[in-house]
Design a protein around this motif. Structure first.
Motif, mmCIF file in Angstrom:
data_model
loop_
_atom_site.group_PDB
_atom_site.id
_atom_site.type_symbol
_atom_site.label_atom_id
_atom_site.label_comp_id
_atom_site.label_asym_id
_atom_site.label_seq_id
_atom_site.Cartn_x
_atom_site.Cartn_y
_atom_site.Cartn_z
ATOM 1 N N ILE A 157 -3.518 20.075 6.195
ATOM 2 C CA ILE A 157 -4.240 21.069 5.391
ATOM 3 C C ILE A 157 -3.500 21.315 4.073
ATOM 4 C CG2 ILE A 157 -5.034 23.466 5.345
ATOM 5 C CD1 ILE A 157 -5.179 23.273 8.443
ATOM 6 N N GLN A 158 -2.191 21.534 4.194
ATOM 7 C CA GLN A 158 -1.401 21.774 2.984
ATOM 8 C C GLN A 158 -1.524 20.609 2.017
ATOM 9 O OE1 GLN A 158 2.575 22.523 4.555
ATOM 10 N NE2 GLN A 158 2.342 24.686 4.026
ATOM 11 N N GLY A 159 -1.485 19.387 2.581
ATOM 12 C CA GLY A 159 -1.535 18.206 1.733
ATOM 13 C C GLY A 159 -2.870 18.073 1.041
ATOM 14 N N LEU A 160 -3.948 18.318 1.776
ATOM 15 C CA LEU A 160 -5.265 18.252 1.145
ATOM 16 C C LEU A 160 -5.380 19.317 0.066
ATOM 17 C CD1 LEU A 160 -7.461 17.538 4.266
ATOM 18 C CD2 LEU A 160 -7.109 16.026 2.315
ATOM 19 N N HIS A 202 -4.101 10.594 -5.045
ATOM 20 C CA HIS A 202 -4.103 12.062 -4.984
ATOM 21 C C HIS A 202 -3.259 12.589 -3.832
ATOM 22 C CE1 HIS A 202 -7.055 12.341 -8.111
ATOM 23 N NE2 HIS A 202 -7.687 11.339 -7.541
ATOM 24 N N LEU A 203 -3.234 11.833 -2.754
ATOM 25 C CA LEU A 203 -2.597 12.371 -1.551
ATOM 26 C C LEU A 203 -1.136 11.968 -1.419
ATOM 27 C CD1 LEU A 203 -5.513 11.687 0.949
ATOM 28 C CD2 LEU A 203 -4.739 13.915 0.140
ATOM 29 N N HIS A 204 -0.700 10.974 -2.211
ATOM 30 C CA HIS A 204 0.547 10.299 -1.881
ATOM 31 C C HIS A 204 1.771 11.206 -1.823
ATOM 32 C CE1 HIS A 204 2.661 6.555 -1.186
ATOM 33 N NE2 HIS A 204 3.673 7.163 -1.743
ATOM 34 N N HIS A 209 0.829 -1.215 0.000
ATOM 35 C CA HIS A 209 0.000 0.000 0.000
ATOM 36 C C HIS A 209 0.858 1.256 0.000
ATOM 37 C CE1 HIS A 209 -0.275 -0.228 4.669
ATOM 38 N NE2 HIS A 209 0.675 0.608 4.329
ATOM 39 N N HIS A 210 2.165 1.076 0.137
ATOM 40 C CA HIS A 210 3.059 2.226 -0.045
ATOM 41 C C HIS A 210 3.373 2.431 -1.519
ATOM 42 C CE1 HIS A 210 3.997 2.668 4.261
ATOM 43 N NE2 HIS A 210 3.841 1.364 4.287
ATOM 44 N N MET A 211 2.880 1.506 -2.356
ATOM 45 C CA MET A 211 3.348 1.486 -3.750
ATOM 46 C C MET A 211 2.203 1.616 -4.747
ATOM 47 S SD MET A 211 6.013 -1.584 -3.130
ATOM 48 C CE MET A 211 6.341 -1.818 -4.869
ATOM 49 N N PHE A 212 1.072 2.174 -4.303
ATOM 50 C CA PHE A 212 -0.047 2.309 -5.234
ATOM 51 C C PHE A 212 0.308 3.160 -6.442
ATOM 52 C CE2 PHE A 212 -3.073 1.632 -1.452
ATOM 53 C CZ PHE A 212 -3.212 0.295 -1.747
ATOM 54 N N LEU A 229 -6.291 3.338 0.801
ATOM 55 C CA LEU A 229 -7.188 3.055 -0.313
ATOM 56 C C LEU A 229 -6.631 3.738 -1.554
ATOM 57 C CD1 LEU A 229 -10.481 3.642 1.667
ATOM 58 C CD2 LEU A 229 -9.616 1.450 0.843
ATOM 59 N N ALA A 230 -6.417 2.941 -2.586
ATOM 60 C CA ALA A 230 -5.717 3.464 -3.757
ATOM 61 C C ALA A 230 -6.347 4.720 -4.358
ATOM 62 C CB ALA A 230 -5.592 2.370 -4.809
ATOM 63 N N PRO A 231 -7.671 4.796 -4.520
ATOM 64 C CA PRO A 231 -8.218 5.974 -5.204
ATOM 65 C C PRO A 231 -7.867 7.280 -4.512
ATOM 66 C CG PRO A 231 -9.886 4.278 -4.997
ATOM 67 C CD PRO A 231 -8.719 3.823 -4.182
ATOM 68 N N SER A 232 -7.941 7.303 -3.183
ATOM 69 C CA SER A 232 -7.593 8.550 -2.508
ATOM 70 C C SER A 232 -6.075 8.674 -2.345
ATOM 71 C CB SER A 232 -8.294 8.638 -1.152
ATOM 72 O OG SER A 232 -8.307 7.381 -0.530
#
Lengths: 194, 599, 119
Positions: free
Chosen positions: B487-490, B423-425, B347-350, B417-420
């Motif tokens: 916050i910055q990440g979102l 975007h956040l990785h 899950h670190h590699m999505f 969860l891969a879908p989110s």
């Protein structure tokens, strides 16, 4: 202060400390070599060409014989101790040490051959894998030889002072040594034959 | 021997008993084989590394808050190769980032949690005279020490320290300078933790005191037990990977170097490869490293968190004066957590182009592993219910751990969860998430442990007032550091920009947080001063205490404070479970494990 | 004690026999290799023989045929994670987004090990 169960076994586990310790160490070794075998499979299946028969099968076979032989002499070194036959124990332990030495000499001949042919690890991924796996295995052989040298030389005193623990130590050395042999049993077909 | 360890025997009497065993200074304090001395060595060294790693971050934070301006105070000492005129170069920023991660994880938190607390507390809690293999124990400390020195020295090598992140992904890690020393250092650190984990497991299995059955073990011991298995079985693959990356760099092999990689219009090879003319054969697989790395590094996350949970459980049980809620559930959860931690790594590699089948598998296991974590947290939270809580300094830190780890865990769900995750990785959200787990989570728990066991180690208590200042200051500041990152990440801000994300200049709402985070981080640094002063002063001038100042129930409190060589005055025998607080009908509100049954 | 010595004597015979069997198996595996079977067969066969040899070493020389439960337990855990470790190759190729890189071996090129980047 004495640590309990260094020599005698703990009743509820049936083990002495060293026995469990060496097996846990071997468990971690399984994962170490496992990762390398796993990498071997990835790199081999991912390649378009993988050399076969590049290594000298006969040298490899001789080394397999030597290592299996050394495993037998190792276990005999322990069994002779159990039978209170000090002379035989010495003979078998020194024989094991010598066989390990011959194995490394053989390995040196193989390495030297590759180097003279210009086959450094950077030559191909196969050769790289070969050097890494056998190199790491060779280091384990060397480590085993150091331990055996200790029990042939300065460590043998313990037979007089604490016989039981000495027998245990030889057993643990044996467990390690058989494991090194076991790794080679897999390395040989994987690198030399397939 | 049928006697039972009794309270109230002075420590000096014990020391006198063993006067004939006196060792010289070197054998006693430096190359000691006593688990308590080794534990304290680990603790001191790792605390210094934590401080140093925190220092690296404070310097980085200046660059992020005020990009391109000279660093005050220390700017001129950083050397012209790193920061000409006091202005940080991008390469140096990368070094600081990589080494901050490496030092905090491998040289700070894990050695403190496992090497420090595990070594000092665990044998005492199981009633053992020492670790099963004292010489091995000494060796594992010194191997760790050498590993640490190698890491520190790497800053002064040409090209500086490693600069490819603590994850050291190839091909970048193979072609950038500094990495060789990192790999050598890591091989030392891995060897050290392997020696340590063998020792821990054997000690727990073999040296438990009479009557100390598995279900009577303090939860801290369980946590250490599972942790040791994780270290034992997860670290060797990284050692193998480290050896291969070292081969890539030094011998010019191509385990992780794909063919045809071009960087700056040149075919990329390892640095040493170019020097020796051995340019490598190509055909390597960079993903292989990621798999092997995360095969270790995900269990490593649990190595970071499990001992912390163990410490918090001890402190909570002691300060609520109640048994832990759901001890068995805690034990089963921690075992299950350990087992599952081996099959969630990808899950670190999505982001690596993983297909849906595989990511579905790893998303499922990741969601499953969150269940035992929640069970543990819930059990600890429910333990507070109806308690008359003692708000001591260790308890404050332990209480803060619960919501902080909760935030860390919950913010992790979208990353599992891969879908989110996609975007956040690569945003600051990830940094915020895992720091919530490790910094206000684990490190707070470690502080709780320091305040809690300090009297056992020194015979003196730390100052409560300074402890409270330390706690409240740290608690406020650390949240001001990490909450804005979420916050910055979102907001989508990338996490790897040395200029603090100048390309987001139009979005001032995001960038302004950089200053806030910086201020909070430096203030957080100031609030560590009360702790440092407290720690050092209390060793000599703290309030002297007897064996059991916290009125606790576990075995370590039956030994003298500090315990002498061999720990216990008489062979300890255990009569009951670990958390028998407020037993109805008992004379006092705690019934220690070592107190014999009254007829 | 006497019976233990007898036991050991019995074991000694086993040790020599196992040693001999290991030699025989090694000869077999090398001999089969000389026939040059198709690769999948050769791999399967060689791994079966190696596993049998490994089993003999582990169970007899390392006394795993009669060991204590803590050692079996630790090894069982190790085997479980070892299987996970060995499935990493599967994970890297089994399911990736995008198309496979098809790369022809240039005619006449005998450059060994010049692999294509894996998927």
């Amino acid at each position: 202060m004495n640590i309990p169960y260094t020599v005698e076994v703990r009743p509820d586990t049936g083990l002495a400390n060293g026995k469990l310790g060496i097996w846990l160490f071997l468990a971690s070794e399984v994962m170490l070599f496992g990762a390398l075998f796993s990498s071997y499979i990835i790199l081999r299946t991912g390649s378009i060409h993988w050399p076969q028969g590049e290594l000298n099968v006969w040298l490899g076979m001789v080394n397999t014989f030597i290592l299996i032989g050394s495993s037998v002499t190792m276990v005999m070194a322990w069994a002779s101790l159990k039978l209170n036959d000090w002379g035989k124990h010495r003979l078998y332990l020194i024989l094991t040490f010598a066989l390990a030495g011959i194995f490394l000499v053989n390995k040196y001949i193989e390495y030297a051959d590759h180097i003279t042919r210009g086959e450094y690890p950077s030559h191909s991924t196969f050769v790289a894998m070969y050097f890494t796996l056998t190199g790491l295995h060779g280091l384990h052989i060397l480590g085993g030889m150091v331990v055996m040298a200790y029990f042939i030389g300065p460590g043998k005193k313990m037979y007089q002072t604490n016989r039981e623990q000495f027998v245990n130590r030889i057993e643990y050395t044996g467990l390690y040594w058989h494991f090194v042999d076991l790794v080679w049993i897999f390395l040989f077909p994987v690198l030399y034959l397939l | 021997m049928d006697n039972v360890a009794t309270l109230g025997t002075a420590a000096h009497e014990h020391a006198h008993d063993h006067a004939h065993e006196e060792l010289g200074f070197w054998r006693k304090y430096v190359f000691s084989q006593d688990h308590k001395v080794i534990g304290i060595q680990y603790a001191f060294t790792s605390l210094l590394f934590l401080l140093f790693g925190f220092g690296l971050m404070m310097v980085m934070r200046y660059q992020l808050a005020y990009p391109g301006s000279p660093i005050p105070l220390i700017g001129n000492w950083l050397g012209s190769a790193n920061a000409p005129g006091g202005i940080m170069l991008p390469e140096f920023y990368n070094q600081l980032g990589a080494m901050h991660g490496t030092i905090m994880v491998f040289l700070g938190v894990v050695p403190l949690a496992v090497g420090g607390f595990g070594n000092f507390v665990m044998p005492l809690q199981i009633g053992a005279p020492d670790m099963a293999f004292p010489k091995l124990n000494m060796m594992s400390y010194w191997v760790y020490f050498v590993g640490g020195v190698v890491m520190l020295v790497s800053f002064f090598m040409t090209g500086g320290a490693a600069q490819s992140g603590w994850t050291s992904y190839p091909p970048l890690a193979v072609i950038s300078p500094g990495q060789t020393m990192w790999l050598i250092g890591m091989i030392f650190l891995i060897t050290s933790s392997l020696l340590g984990s063998v020792n821990f497991i054997v000690t727990i299995v073999q040296l438990r005191a009479r009557g100390l059955t598995w279900m009577r073990l303090p939860f801290f011991v369980w946590a250490q037990f599972v942790t040791s298995f994780l270290l034992l079985l997860a670290f060797p693959p990284l050692e193998a990977a480290g050896v291969m990356q070292l081969m890539d760099r030094v011998a010019g092999t191509s385990f992780f170097m794909p063919s045809g990689l071009v960087v700056s219009n040149q075919v990329a090879t390892s640095l040493t490869g170019v020097a020796t003319g051995a340019v490598g054969s190509g055909g390597g697989n960079p993903l292989l490293w990621q798999h092997l790395f995360w095969f270790l590094a995900h269990p490593e996350v649990y190595v970071l968190i499990l001992p912390a949970m163990g410490i918090v459980s001890e402190v909570i049980a002691n300060n609520t004066r109640k048994p832990l809620w759901g001890y068995r559930a805690l034990v089963y959860s921690v075992g299950f957590l350990g087992f599952m931690s081996f099959i969630v790594w990808a899950h670190h590699m999505f982001m690596t182009g993983m297909g849906t089948t595989m990511s579905a598998f790893f998303q499922t296991t990741t969601m499953i592993i969150s269940i035992p974590s929640v069970v543990i947290l819930t059990a600890l939270l429910l333990s507070l219910w109806g308690a008359s809580i003692r708000f001591t300094t260790p308890m404050l830190f332990a209480l803060a751990f619960l919501p902080m780890f909760g935030i860390g865990g919950l913010t992790g769900l979208p990353l599992g969860l891969a879908p989110s995750d996609i975007h956040l990785h690569d945003t600051y959200y990830v940094i915020g998430h895992f720091h919530y787990v490790v910094a206000p989570g684990t490190i707070f728990a470690l502080f709780a442990g320091i305040y809690y066991w300090f009297p056992k180690a020194t015979g003196r208590q730390m100052n409560e007032l300074l402890g409270r200042i330390h706690f409240w200051g740290s608690f406020v500041c650390i949240n001001l550091v990490f909450a804005p990152m979420l916050i910055q990440g979102l907001g989508g801000m990338n996490r790897r920009l040395y200029d603090g994300g100048m390309q987001y200049a139009l979005n001032a709402d995001l960038l302004k947080w950089n200053v806030v985070i910086g201020m909070a981080a430096w203030t957080l640094g100031l609030f560590q001063l009360p702790f440092i002063i407290n720690f050092i002063m209390s060793i000599k001038w703290g309030k002297p205490v007897d064996n059991n100042p916290w009125e606790a129930t576990t075995l370590e409190w039956s030994a003298p404070s500090p315990p002498g060589h061999g720990n216990f005055l008489t062979e300890p025998v255990v009569y009951r479970g670990p958390y028998e607080y407020s037993v109805p009908g008992a004379a006092q509100d705690f019934t220690p494990q070592f107190e014999p049954e009254r007829a | 004690m006497h019976s233990e010595a007898d036991d050991i004597k019995k074991h000694v015979r086993t040790y020599w026999m196992i040693g001999g069997a290991l030699y025989v198996f090694t000869v077999i595996t090398v001999a089969v290799n000389q026939i040059h079977l198709a690769l999948p067969f050769a791999v399967t066969l060689a791994l079966i023989v190696a596993s049998m040899k490994g089993y003999m070493v582990a169970s007899v020389f390392m006394h795993l045929n009669h060991e204590k439960k803590w050692i079996y337990g630790s090894l069982l855990l190790t085997v479980a994670f070892f299987i996970v470790l060995m499935s990493i190759p599967l994970f890297t190729v089994m399911d990736s987004i995008g198309t496979d890189i098809v790369q022809e071996v240039p005619a006449g090129s005998a450059h060994p090990g010049a692999g294509a980047p894996a998927h």
